[in-house]
Design an enzyme around this catalytic site. Structure first.
Site, PDB file in Angstrom:
ATOM      1  CB  VAL A   1      -0.972   0.014   1.211  1.00 28.18           C
ATOM      2  CG1 VAL A   1      -1.806   1.296   1.219  1.00 28.18           C
ATOM      3  CG2 VAL A   1      -1.886  -1.207   1.187  1.00 28.18           C
TER       4      VAL A   1
ATOM      5  CB  VAL B   1     -14.138  -0.406   5.213  1.00 25.94           C
ATOM      6  CG1 VAL B   1     -15.285  -1.351   4.861  1.00 25.94           C
ATOM      7  CG2 VAL B   1     -13.933  -0.360   6.722  1.00 25.94           C
TER       8      VAL B   1
ATOM      9  N   GLY C   1     -11.116  -1.361   0.352  1.00 19.81           N
ATOM     10  CA  GLY C   1     -10.044  -0.954  -0.570  1.00 19.81           C
ATOM     11  C   GLY C   1     -10.372   0.359  -1.257  1.00 19.81           C
TER      12      GLY C   1
ATOM     13  N   GLY D   1      -5.358  -4.442  -3.002  1.00 20.65           N
ATOM     14  CA  GLY D   1      -4.351  -4.231  -4.042  1.00 20.65           C
ATOM     15  C   GLY D   1      -3.709  -2.864  -3.898  1.00 20.65           C
TER      16      GLY D   1
ATOM     17  CE  LYS E   1     -10.985  -4.997   4.967  1.00 20.16           C
ATOM     18  NZ  LYS E   1     -10.649  -5.951   3.894  1.00 20.16           N
TER      19      LYS E   1
ATOM     20  CD  GLU F   1     -13.781   6.177   2.252  1.00 17.41           C
ATOM     21  OE1 GLU F   1     -14.378   7.205   2.566  1.00 17.41           O
ATOM     22  OE2 GLU F   1     -14.328   5.051   2.207  1.00 17.41           O
TER      23      GLU F   1
HETATM   24  P1  NDP Z   1       3.105  -4.776   3.664  1.00 18.48           P
HETATM   25  O1  NDP Z   1       3.592  -5.808   4.620  1.00 18.48           O
HETATM   26  O2  NDP Z   1       3.278  -5.004   2.207  1.00 18.48           O
HETATM   27  O3  NDP Z   1       3.777  -3.369   3.995  1.00 18.48           O
HETATM   28  C1  NDP Z   1       4.028  -2.882   5.290  1.00 18.48           C
HETATM   29  C2  NDP Z   1       5.386  -2.188   5.263  1.00 18.48           C
HETATM   30  O4  NDP Z   1       5.597  -1.520   6.480  1.00 18.48           O
HETATM   31  C3  NDP Z   1       6.519  -3.181   5.078  1.00 18.48           C
HETATM   32  O5  NDP Z   1       7.490  -2.651   4.199  1.00 18.48           O
HETATM   33  C4  NDP Z   1       7.036  -3.325   6.491  1.00 18.48           C
HETATM   34  O6  NDP Z   1       8.388  -3.756   6.549  1.00 18.48           O
HETATM   35  C5  NDP Z   1       6.875  -1.907   6.991  1.00 18.48           C
HETATM   36  N1  NDP Z   1       6.848  -1.851   8.449  1.00 18.48           N
HETATM   37  C6  NDP Z   1       6.243  -2.705   9.304  1.00 18.48           C
HETATM   38  N2  NDP Z   1       6.454  -2.325  10.580  1.00 18.48           N
HETATM   39  C7  NDP Z   1       7.223  -1.216  10.511  1.00 18.48           C
HETATM   40  C8  NDP Z   1       7.786  -0.351  11.497  1.00 18.48           C
HETATM   41  N3  NDP Z   1       7.626  -0.574  12.797  1.00 18.48           N
HETATM   42  N4  NDP Z   1       8.529   0.691  11.088  1.00 18.48           N
HETATM   43  C9  NDP Z   1       8.715   0.921   9.783  1.00 18.48           C
HETATM   44  N5  NDP Z   1       8.220   0.150   8.793  1.00 18.48           N
HETATM   45  C10 NDP Z   1       7.470  -0.906   9.160  1.00 18.48           C
HETATM   46  O7  NDP Z   1       1.583  -4.539   3.996  1.00 18.48           O
HETATM   47  P2  NDP Z   1       0.467  -3.903   3.049  1.00 18.48           P
HETATM   48  O8  NDP Z   1       1.010  -2.737   2.358  1.00 18.48           O
HETATM   49  O9  NDP Z   1      -0.195  -4.971   2.290  1.00 18.48           O
HETATM   50  O10 NDP Z   1      -0.606  -3.454   4.160  1.00 18.48           O
HETATM   51  C11 NDP Z   1      -0.390  -2.325   4.981  1.00 18.48           C
HETATM   52  C12 NDP Z   1      -1.668  -2.038   5.757  1.00 18.48           C
HETATM   53  O11 NDP Z   1      -2.727  -1.760   4.834  1.00 18.48           O
HETATM   54  C13 NDP Z   1      -2.163  -3.215   6.586  1.00 18.48           C
HETATM   55  O12 NDP Z   1      -2.809  -2.710   7.730  1.00 18.48           O
HETATM   56  C14 NDP Z   1      -3.197  -3.891   5.683  1.00 18.48           C
HETATM   57  O13 NDP Z   1      -4.167  -4.596   6.406  1.00 18.48           O
HETATM   58  C15 NDP Z   1      -3.808  -2.681   5.027  1.00 18.48           C
HETATM   59  N6  NDP Z   1      -4.429  -2.908   3.737  1.00 18.48           N
HETATM   60  C16 NDP Z   1      -3.800  -3.641   2.778  1.00 18.48           C
HETATM   61  C17 NDP Z   1      -4.371  -3.814   1.537  1.00 18.48           C
HETATM   62  C18 NDP Z   1      -3.728  -4.595   0.468  1.00 18.48           C
HETATM   63  O14 NDP Z   1      -4.365  -4.801  -0.580  1.00 18.48           O
HETATM   64  N7  NDP Z   1      -2.494  -5.080   0.645  1.00 18.48           N
HETATM   65  C19 NDP Z   1      -5.671  -3.204   1.229  1.00 18.48           C
HETATM   66  C20 NDP Z   1      -6.253  -2.431   2.304  1.00 18.48           C
HETATM   67  C21 NDP Z   1      -5.638  -2.305   3.500  1.00 18.48           C
HETATM   68  P3  NDP Z   1       8.641  -5.360   6.667  1.00 18.48           P
HETATM   69  O15 NDP Z   1       8.101  -5.957   5.400  1.00 18.48           O
HETATM   70  O16 NDP Z   1      10.113  -5.470   6.799  1.00 18.48           O
HETATM   71  O17 NDP Z   1       7.867  -5.831   7.879  1.00 18.48           O
HETATM   72  N1  HSE Z   2      -6.434  -8.574   2.970  1.00 20.08           N
HETATM   73  C1  HSE Z   2      -7.452  -7.625   2.698  1.00 20.08           C
HETATM   74  C2  HSE Z   2      -8.427  -8.187   1.707  1.00 20.08           C
HETATM   75  C3  HSE Z   2      -6.847  -6.357   2.152  1.00 20.08           C
HETATM   76  O1  HSE Z   2      -8.096  -9.189   1.060  1.00 20.08           O
HETATM   77  O2  HSE Z   2      -9.550  -7.694   1.600  1.00 20.08           O
HETATM   78  C4  HSE Z   2      -7.844  -5.254   1.955  1.00 20.08           C
HETATM   79  O3  HSE Z   2      -8.319  -4.775   3.183  1.00 20.08           O
END
Ligand code: NDP
Ligand code: HSE
Length: 404
Positions: free
Chosen positions: A12, A127, A129, A298, A200, A124
């Site tokens: 994200v 919930v 995406g 995504g 959510k 926003e």
């Molecule tokens: P990722 O694991 O891809 O990204 C999280 C990033 O944050 C990683 O690079 C991670 O590093 C870094 N990170 C974690 N902890 C720390 C910290 N303490 N300090 C600095 N950097 C840190 O997750 P996503 O991007 O998929 O998801 C992020 C959030 O968004 C989550 O809450 C998820 O539920 C939510 N979300 C995700 C969606 C999706 O489609 N992927 C959609 C909607 C919401 P490292 O990998 O080394 O741990």
């Molecule tokens: N893991 C979650 C999903 C990401 O698949 O809906 C979006 O919140």
């Protein structure tokens, strides 16, 4: 000039940076002021990134920089995210987060902190995406008494179910694909077992009823018990099997949120929501029904929602959004248990002469007897299942039919 900081450069967070620079000019025009991303915080190093000069590892750099007015939290989890978001709000820096686990666990506290510091805690992206649902609920639909919502709120499980049903792909291969596409949670059990959808529906329920609904008070069942046989029988009854997160207001003022696989009749649009798409059906006394649909997970779809909040914040300039709020609630008695839900129920059982009730539709196959009951409470359905088991019948599946 407004400066943004992005916390977490994963799926994200990197999407937020990519989409921002792709559309920077129009974002500036919409924000009404010059904007740039000043910092990206991550624990990893990105030496080859075109943004390598923006990376920091110490949150204090962001906290102590007065230029940073808005922070996009995309790290996930509760521990560090909570600590960092709290510190940002205490400094009067608004936050836009995609982290539903954080909002579902700490929403009331963080909303109140934002208000106390004349800034905003926006979510926003938490919930649905890409789907706008938080702002429509508390702004565009503000004139309504919202009586219920039902939705497909987890993209990963909807993607997995689709791959299994339409392409005969195994569960593990479909999950692996969802992970590779960046849809799944870090621990995908949260997707598969329904916890993500639960967070959510807690967020939507809290916003609708004005009191914090905690995940531990919401009945949650995931898709791990769903068999292809049930999916095929559901089709014969004119239904699709979907993981449904729902909330209904009861006549006595309590709410009934729950997450479980359900048979969704094909005449409801929800039955036709496939792949990673999500949809939320909202019922209100003015609108009757409104449906919100789009990509539920995504990189860029989620980044779109995170940046929408960031732009909103820059536009409104630290004016706390008073309609996007709820109070904390130590007493969960306003949340009813799933046993009170009234649904038709699909049963698949081993053959028996007497099922103990009059079913409304029956399929009598070679090994199994499959039937749908009339409306009954889930408590009565569980009791019926227990009675059948005690009389030696193998109850292979019991799935409610969505009624909204
Ligand atoms: P990722 O694991 O891809 O990204 C999280 C990033 O944050 C990683 O690079 C991670 O590093 C870094 N990170 C974690 N902890 C720390 C910290 N303490 N300090 C600095 N950097 C840190 O997750 P996503 O991007 O998929 O998801 C992020 C959030 O968004 C989550 O809450 C998820 O539920 C939510 N979300 C995700 C969606 C999706 O489609 N992927 C959609 C909607 C919401 P490292 O990998 O080394 O741990
Ligand atoms: N893991 C979650 C999903 C990401 O698949 O809906 C979006 O919140």
């Amino acid at each position: 000039m407004s400066s943004i900081a992005v916390l977490g450069y994963g799926v994200v967070g990197s999407g937020v940076v990519e989409l921002f620079y792709k559309n920077k000019e129009s974002i500036i025009a919409k924000a009404g002021t010059d904007v740039d991303i000043k910092y990206i915080l991550d624990i990893r190093d990105f030496p080859d990134s075109p943004y390598k000069d923006k990376f920091v590892k110490d949150i204090d750099v962001i906290l102590n920089d007065k230029d940073v007015t808005v922070v996009a939290e995309c790290m996930g989890g509760v521990s560090f995210a909570y600590k960092f978001v709290k510190a940002c709000l205490e400094k009067g820096k608004s936050v836009s987060t995609s982290n539903k686990e954080l909002v579902a666990a700490k929403g009331a506290e963080l909303l109140s902190l934002a208000k106390a510091n004349s800034c905003n805690f926006f979510f926003e992206a938490s919930v649905g995406g890409a789907i706008p649902i938080i702002r429509p609920l508390h702004k565009c639909l503000a004139a309504n008494d919202i009586t219920g919502v039902a939705g497909i709120l987890n993209g990963t499980t909807n993607f997995i179910l689709g791959k299994m049903i339409n392409e005969n792909m195994g569960f593990s291969a479909a999950l692996k694909m969802a992970q590779e596409l960046g849809y799944a949670e870090k621990d995908p059990t949260a997707d598969v077992e329904g916890h993500d959808a639960c967070r959510k529906i807690c967020i939507l329920s809290s916003l609708i009823c004005g009191r914090h609904v905690y995940p531990e008070n919401v009945y949650t069942k995931g898709i791990s018990d769903i068999s292809l046989e049930d999916v095929r029988y559901a089709e014969k009854f004119g239904c699709a099997v979907k993981l449904i997160a729902s909330m209904k207001k009861l006549a006595d003022g309590r709410i009934l949120p729950m997450v479980m696989p359900m048979l969704v009749p094909h005449d409801l649009l929800l039955a036709r929501v496939d792949d990673v798409f999500n949809a939320v059906l909202v019922c209100g006394d003015g609108i009757d029904k409104a449906m919100f649909y789009g990509r539920g997970a995504g990189m860029l779809p989620t980044a779109s929602a995170v940046l929408g909040d960031v732009i909103e914040e820059i536009k409104c300039g630290k004016c706390t959004d008073i309609s996007q709020t709820w109070e904390d609630s130590a007493d969960p008695s306003f949340v009813a248990g799933h046993e009170e839900s009234i649904n038709k129920i699909y049963f698949r059982i081993s053959k028996t002469d007497d099922i103990g009730i009059k079913a409304i539709e029956v399929i009598d196959d070679s090994d199994d007897m499959v039937f749908v009951t009339g409306p009954m409470t889930l408590l009565d359905a569980e009791n019926l299942g227990r009675k059948l088991s005690e009389s030696g019948v193998n109850v292979k599946a019991m799935i409610p039919v969505l009624d909204i």
